[in-house]
Scaffold this motif. Structure first.
Motif, PDB file in Angstrom:
ATOM      1  N   ASN A 119       0.830  -1.208   0.000  1.00 38.38           N
ATOM      2  CA  ASN A 119       0.000   0.000   0.000  1.00 38.38           C
ATOM      3  C   ASN A 119       0.864   1.258   0.000  1.00 38.38           C
ATOM      4  OD1 ASN A 119      -2.424   1.412   0.090  1.00 38.38           O
ATOM      5  ND2 ASN A 119      -2.404   1.517   2.319  1.00 38.38           N
ATOM      6  N   PHE A 120       1.949   1.235  -0.735  1.00 32.63           N
ATOM      7  CA  PHE A 120       2.836   2.398  -0.779  1.00 32.63           C
ATOM      8  C   PHE A 120       2.092   3.538  -1.459  1.00 32.63           C
ATOM      9  CE2 PHE A 120       6.375   5.042  -2.108  1.00 32.63           C
ATOM     10  CZ  PHE A 120       7.184   4.994  -0.985  1.00 32.63           C
ATOM     11  N   ASN A 121       1.913   4.649  -0.726  1.00 32.11           N
ATOM     12  CA  ASN A 121       1.124   5.757  -1.237  1.00 32.11           C
ATOM     13  C   ASN A 121       1.774   7.095  -0.880  1.00 32.11           C
ATOM     14  OD1 ASN A 121       0.438   6.252   1.488  1.00 32.11           O
ATOM     15  ND2 ASN A 121      -1.337   4.907   1.335  1.00 32.11           N
ATOM     16  N   GLN A 122       1.044   8.159  -1.079  1.00 33.81           N
ATOM     17  CA  GLN A 122       1.585   9.502  -0.876  1.00 33.81           C
ATOM     18  C   GLN A 122       1.993   9.749   0.579  1.00 33.81           C
ATOM     19  OE1 GLN A 122       2.261  11.539  -3.466  1.00 33.81           O
ATOM     20  NE2 GLN A 122       3.354  12.780  -1.969  1.00 33.81           N
ATOM     21  N   LYS A 123       1.329   9.120   1.537  1.00 33.11           N
ATOM     22  CA  LYS A 123       1.731   9.273   2.946  1.00 33.11           C
ATOM     23  C   LYS A 123       3.168   8.793   3.134  1.00 33.11           C
ATOM     24  CE  LYS A 123      -2.682   8.878   5.397  1.00 33.11           C
ATOM     25  NZ  LYS A 123      -3.428   8.079   6.390  1.00 33.11           N
TER      26      LYS A 123
END
Length: 181
Positions: A167-171
């Motif tokens: 779930n690598f995302n902008q956070k």
């Protein structure tokens, strides 16, 4: 046959968009390369193919998009997208050129990662550091991602490893830039 002269190509196992080319990539300057207009370039992007009638390097274009192929022993192990300007030039150059049929055989699906190279790099760095950072930093990262507190460091570590992988995302991008830059 039409040719384009003096362009740079970034041959790799899978095509890398021009805006993702890196200073660490080995760009190849090609002084003269033939262009062939085809119905569809999609199979040459998505699959490893075998082409018997062509050799060396060639650019295929459908009139809208273009891709360069490096052909070795009738197989296409390396492909390259073109820069925006070069792709536009190729499409303009072959606008009135008739389409050619290329006899090719699909071998297997090409492994094309969907995340941006920059994101993959950040993901890799964060995963490599999770086992070595102190508990306060782990708690901070966990809180920033989940908005929850926890003192179970092993659970935090395992959660973050799985979440970074899946779930690598902008956070995570924002955290990477705060912590590791």
């Amino acid at each position: 046959m039409k040719f384009i002269y003096d362009i740079y190509l970034n041959f790799n196992d899978y095509p890398i968009n021009y805006y993702e080319w890196s200073e660490n990539d080995t760009l190849e300057r090609v002084l003269k390369i033939p262009i062939i207009k085809v119905d569809d370039i999609t199979p040459f992007i998505l699959y490893n193919v075998e082409i018997k009638d062509l050799s060396d390097k060639v650019i295929l274009s459908d009139g809208i998009n273009a891709i360069a192929l490096e052909i070795i022993d009738s197989k296409v192990p390396y492909v390259s997208y073109l820069t925006f300007d070069d792709e536009l030039g190729v499409c303009e150059l072959i606008r009135e050129t008739p389409r050619q049929k290329i006899d090719y055989k699909i071998l297997e699906k090409r492994d094309i990662p969907t995340p941006l190279r920059k994101d993959l790099f950040m993901q890799k760095i964060m995963l490599s550091k999770i086992d070595f950072i102190d508990s306060d930093e782990l708690k901070y990262i966990y809180y920033e991602i989940t908005n929850k507190d926890s003192s179970n460091i092993d659970k935090i570590r395992e959660f973050l490893k799985g979440d970074i992988k899946n779930n690598f995302n902008q956070k995570y991008v924002n955290l990477y830039e705060k912590i590791y830059k």
